[in-house]
Design an enzyme around this catalytic site. Structure first.
Site, short mmCIF file in Angstrom:
data_model
loop_
_atom_site.label_atom_id
_atom_site.label_comp_id
_atom_site.label_asym_id
_atom_site.label_seq_id
_atom_site.Cartn_x
_atom_site.Cartn_y
_atom_site.Cartn_z
N GLU A 49 0.82 -1.22 0.00
CA GLU A 49 0.00 0.00 0.00
C GLU A 49 0.85 1.27 0.00
O GLU A 49 0.47 2.27 -0.60
CB GLU A 49 -0.95 0.01 1.21
N PHE A 111 -12.61 -7.61 12.80
CA PHE A 111 -11.40 -8.00 12.09
C PHE A 111 -10.98 -6.90 11.11
O PHE A 111 -11.78 -6.43 10.31
CB PHE A 111 -11.63 -9.31 11.33
N GLN A 112 -9.74 -6.47 11.21
CA GLN A 112 -9.14 -5.44 10.37
C GLN A 112 -9.88 -4.09 10.46
O GLN A 112 -9.92 -3.33 9.49
CB GLN A 112 -9.03 -5.90 8.91
N LYS A 161 -18.27 -1.12 4.29
CA LYS A 161 -18.70 -2.17 3.36
C LYS A 161 -20.21 -2.09 3.12
O LYS A 161 -20.69 -2.38 2.02
CB LYS A 161 -18.32 -3.53 3.93
N MET A 475 23.82 9.53 4.14
CA MET A 475 23.64 10.84 4.75
C MET A 475 23.81 10.79 6.26
O MET A 475 24.38 11.70 6.87
CB MET A 475 22.28 11.43 4.38
#
Length: 559
Positions: A49, A111-112, A161, A475
């Site tokens: 993602e 869930f999630q 959803k 760096m």
């Protein structure tokens, strides 16, 4: 019509051709609708993602249109937070759509499920959670408007959803876009404009500093005209590079921590600073207390929040930069500042002698980063886009790359996100199919999003990837070298064989060890019509100079 169908049709209505994402449980209805409309919208499946949102950023930076990013709930949505933060601070227009659990499960730790709305508030321009399908068109349309109007930025819209699967029996009527055009003009305060004009004409040692706001306003040509009419030296922020061609006679390059010597020395001697489309961040101006209180500051920007945020402004003009610059340019014929310009030319010669020529004279046995950029300049296309990651290579590329066309530089400026370059280069190439895209990345940052080589393989995206490998987090090592008594704590990095990994993804690759092969191998890569990865082993004992120590005055610039 289901909510997911309304969403996809709303995207089509807003002329979306490409989007980037990764499917999952809570966003599956939207992906199912995308299957129906796959001829109208092409979905680019990234491998993470974070890759999808950085790709959307790259797309937005070259097109000026909002980059579209899709992710599922829970870890899918939390994985885009870094990209949202990056886009907010660099004013990149994004529309990120996240799936969410069913409305009846909200707040149950399903869930999630995570509260992405509260999590993303600090890193978005606006966010909203949709729970009903009849909200979708209005909210998405508002998101498009807010992403691009005023100061651009990222929008996050979370869709349950339930809202995706419920059927809106009445359907939806899409308004006629031709009747929606809104003309916006600057509210020109003529007194403020006249004050600015008089101040510029009186100044003996003025300097223009330009930032990405000029690009966002598509005002590059108007800036060029203003600079030439006033005949003033122009310095640039990191994100402002490419607004003026590198070889323009008034362009003196980058200002700030790794900026050009003449800019950093003479800004303290200037009696007028004209800041156009920038934030006065700490890496640009250093210790602001060293700026003389007698120096007049004119700040021209679209965002009122940036005025007086860090540096006290004498006069400011708010509004669209293109309109502002057009109005200002009309008031100048040609200023005579040749005596002041001679100082810039003189100090430019100092930097050229003690830094640039030294780095390009091949005094070291190994390959240096400026040498690589120098050869890229020889063989790159005129229309090419430079995408850089974060670190020494980023500063070297910014200092030595020859910018020859508009919208030609993409990098992570304000947030400094390692791993940004590879997916951003993918998005840039999708958005600018006919332009050459060159991705320059360090060995550390490359491994943060290395999986996006799979995206390049799947969609045959012909970008050119240059890994500058010094087997260090360069760096951080440089700071340890200069400020921590060379105590190199956890900066040495053991790397895999990048060329073998590239070949595993069916991407042509080469490794360069020797100086004598460098020129020809870079030429071969840039002339290739396919994706090409080249790993170049560069000097470990190399520091990107000049450099201003953090929180110090720009006058403390060191070679």
């Amino acid at each position: 019509m289901t909510g997911s169908e309304i969403l996809v049709q709303t995207l089509i209505y807003n002329k979306v051709k490409f989007l980037f994402g990764y499917p999952g449980g809570a966003i599956m209805p939207i992906y199912d609708s995308l299957f129906t409309y796959k001829k109208q919208i092409k979905h680019i499946l990234t491998r993470h993602e974070q890759g999808s949102i950085h790709a959307a950023q790259g797309f937005a930076r070259v097109t000026g249109k909002p980059g579209i990013c899709l992710s599922t709930s829970g870890p899918g949505s939390s994985n885009i937070i870094t990209g949202l933060a990056d886009a907010l601070i660099d004013s990149t227009p994004l529309l990120c759509i996240t799936g969410q659990v069913s409305s009846k499960l909200l707040g149950t730790d399903a869930f999630q499920e995570i509260d992405i709305i509260d999590i993303s508030i600090p890193v978005t321009k606006w966010n909203f959670q949709i729970t009903k399908p009849d909200q979708i068109f209005e909210v998405i349309s508002k998101g498009f408007h807010l992403a691009t109007n005023g100061r651009p930025g990222p929008i996050l819209i979370d869709i349950t959803k339930t809202a995706q699967v419920e059927d809106l029996k009445k359907g939806i009527i899409f308004p006629d876009k031709t009747k929606q055009k809104i003309k916006t003009k600057n509210k020109i305060n003529k007194k403020d404009f006249q004050k600015v004009i008089k101040t510029i004409k009186k100044a003996r040692k003025p300097i223009i500093i330009i930032g990405q706001g000029v690009k966002l306003a598509n005002a590059e040509n108007q800036l060029k005209q203003f600079a030439e009419k006033t005949n003033l030296p122009v310095a640039s922020t990191l994100l402002g590079l490419g607004i003026l061609k590198t070889n323009h006679n008034l362009n003196y390059g980058m200002l700030g921590m790794h900026g050009n010597y003449q800019n950093n020395i003479l800004i303290l001697k200037s009696d007028l600073i004209i800041a156009i489309g920038l934030r006065f961040d700490d890496r640009l101006i250093g210790n602001i207390t060293k700026i003389s209180p007698k120096t007049i500051i004119i700040h021209i920007d679209i965002d009122n929040y940036e005025i007086n945020k860090r540096l006290k402004t004498t006069i400011y003009l708010l509004g669209n930069l293109k309109h502002t610059l057009i109005f200002l340019s009309k008031s100048f014929k040609l200023n005579t500042t040749e005596k002041w310009l001679k100082n810039f030319k003189l100090l430019n010669k100092v930097e050229r002698k003690y830094i640039k020529e030294k780095e390009l004279r091949e005094t070291k046995i190994g390959i240096t980063m400026p040498e690589v950029i120098n050869y890229i300049n020889l063989y790159k296309n005129k229309n090419c886009i430079l995408v850089t990651d974060v670190g020494q290579h980023q500063m070297s590329a910014s200092r030595y790359f020859n910018f020859t066309t508009l919208k030609s530089q993409i990098t992570s400026g304000g947030l400094g996100t390692m791993g940004f370059a590879l997916p951003a280069a993918i998005g840039a190439k999708i958005g600018a199919k006919r332009r050459q895209v060159i991705c320059i990345v360090g060995d550390g940052g490359f491994q943060m999003t290395i999986q996006e080589l799979g995206t390049i393989m799947q969609y045959e995206i012909p970008i050119k990837i240059i890994i500058l490998n010094n087997n260090f987090l360069g760096m951080v090592k440089q700071w340890q070298d200069l400020f921590f008594n060379r105590r190199f704590s956890n900066t040495k990095i053991y790397n895999p064989n990048f060329t073998n990994i590239s070949k595993a993804y069916n991407i042509k690759s080469k490794k360069v060890f020797l100086k004598e092969n460098l020129k020809q191998d870079i030429k071969e890569m840039l002339k290739s019509k396919e994706a090409f990865l080249i790993e170049i082993l560069v000097e470990k004992e190399y520091n990107t100079l000049p450099m201003i120590p953090t929180e110090k005055s720009v006058s403390k610039i060191c070679f």
